[in-house]
Design an enzyme around this catalytic site. Sequence first.
Site, short mmCIF file in Angstrom:
data_model
loop_
_atom_site.label_atom_id
_atom_site.label_comp_id
_atom_site.label_asym_id
_atom_site.label_seq_id
_atom_site.Cartn_x
_atom_site.Cartn_y
_atom_site.Cartn_z
N SER A 73 -2.10 7.81 5.76
CA SER A 73 -2.55 7.64 4.38
C SER A 73 -2.01 6.36 3.74
O SER A 73 -2.60 5.84 2.80
CB SER A 73 -2.15 8.86 3.53
OG SER A 73 -0.75 9.08 3.61
N ASP B 108 5.35 11.51 -6.06
CA ASP B 108 4.95 10.78 -4.86
C ASP B 108 5.68 9.45 -4.79
O ASP B 108 5.37 8.51 -5.51
CB ASP B 108 3.43 10.56 -4.89
CG ASP B 108 2.91 9.87 -3.64
OD1 ASP B 108 3.72 9.40 -2.82
OD2 ASP B 108 1.68 9.80 -3.48
N HIS C 191 3.37 6.81 -1.29
CA HIS C 191 2.17 5.99 -1.44
C HIS C 191 2.38 4.95 -2.54
O HIS C 191 3.43 4.90 -3.17
CB HIS C 191 0.97 6.89 -1.72
CG HIS C 191 0.70 7.88 -0.64
ND1 HIS C 191 1.26 9.15 -0.63
CD2 HIS C 191 -0.02 7.78 0.50
CE1 HIS C 191 0.88 9.78 0.46
NE2 HIS C 191 0.10 8.98 1.17
#
Length: 375
Positions: free
Chosen positions: A127, A354, A357
Amino acid sequence: MATPITHLLSFFLLFSIFHCTLSLLDPQDDVGFLVEPDDVNIVQNNRNSSKRCDFSVGKWVYDESYPLYDPNCPYLSTAVTCQKNGRPDSDYEKWKWKPSGCSIPRFDALKFLGKMRRKRIMLVGDSIMRNQWESLVCLVQGVIPTGRKRVTYHGPAMAFHSMDFETSIEFLWAPLLVELKKSPENKRVLHLDLIEENAKYWRGVDILVFDSAQWWTHSDKTSSWDYYKEGSNLIKNMSLMVAYQKGLSTWARWVDLNLNPQKTKVIFRSMSPRHNRENGWKCDNQKQPLPFFSLQQHAPEPLVVLQGVLKKMRFPVYLQDITTMTALRRDGHPSVYRKATSQDEKQRMGHSSDCSHWCLPGVPDIWNEMLSALL
């Protein structure tokens, strides 16, 4: 060929530099290690070049002319549109990377598409690589007329097409590179010596950019497999870095046997560091790059393993080292702004923010500026 003494001296030189400077040594990703140019092709260094610029060593510089594209780019996934999700600050969009002693050219979409005319470039990985793919698509899409661009999907692959340039910018989901399958008993089995199910998508691609490290470093609780398998041997426990080395070696053998360096360029991007609490970091409410990088926060094993595998390859793979420069950017993560929620919900979510990312526009845009400079 470098001698063992040379390697030993290199190691100690790295160790001292690591504590005294704010960056790594090699070209890109997780923690650096000195590599002889004759052993591994480096992003910043052509084997035949007498002048070398190490893109991985430098500092972040605030630049009002950034970001490089509109934050409302239609190809961004919700999880990375931090402004839309309520992030109140935007300075994280305005930092550019300034290597010591040289510079990275500003991304030029038309020039990049010109270099990619009638070519396929594929980003392969997890990702975080999807993060980079979205960045690259947004960097180029603004100069392409609306009716002359489209996105297509094929199994685990997606591709952005520029019809006028006959160019495709593709992403393939293959976070471990080797094959992860379900057994008849519904167990998840990681086949360390099988890769063709993923590799079949790589054939015919002109430029391949790989990453694979994040999933290999997950803890037992978040591991994506129950067993390893080599040949007919089913293995419950194995050192993560030993497994990583085996998986990368399977990838390396496939590249050596199946790709022609006269037709295909291969780049391996190093690991994008996480800034979670497990590593003694946090990314919540961070608004500026870190001023320095400490060896204690990020173990060098994944990059050391990767470099060891690349050194044994016949195929000239370019190692793009983004790890140390990225480790300084704990301000660039979505944190609690990975989706649009109320302020009360954001406070409750703080413990699960998060920190892996990246907000876009943001840090991966710089990786793509480096990639464009290489190509």
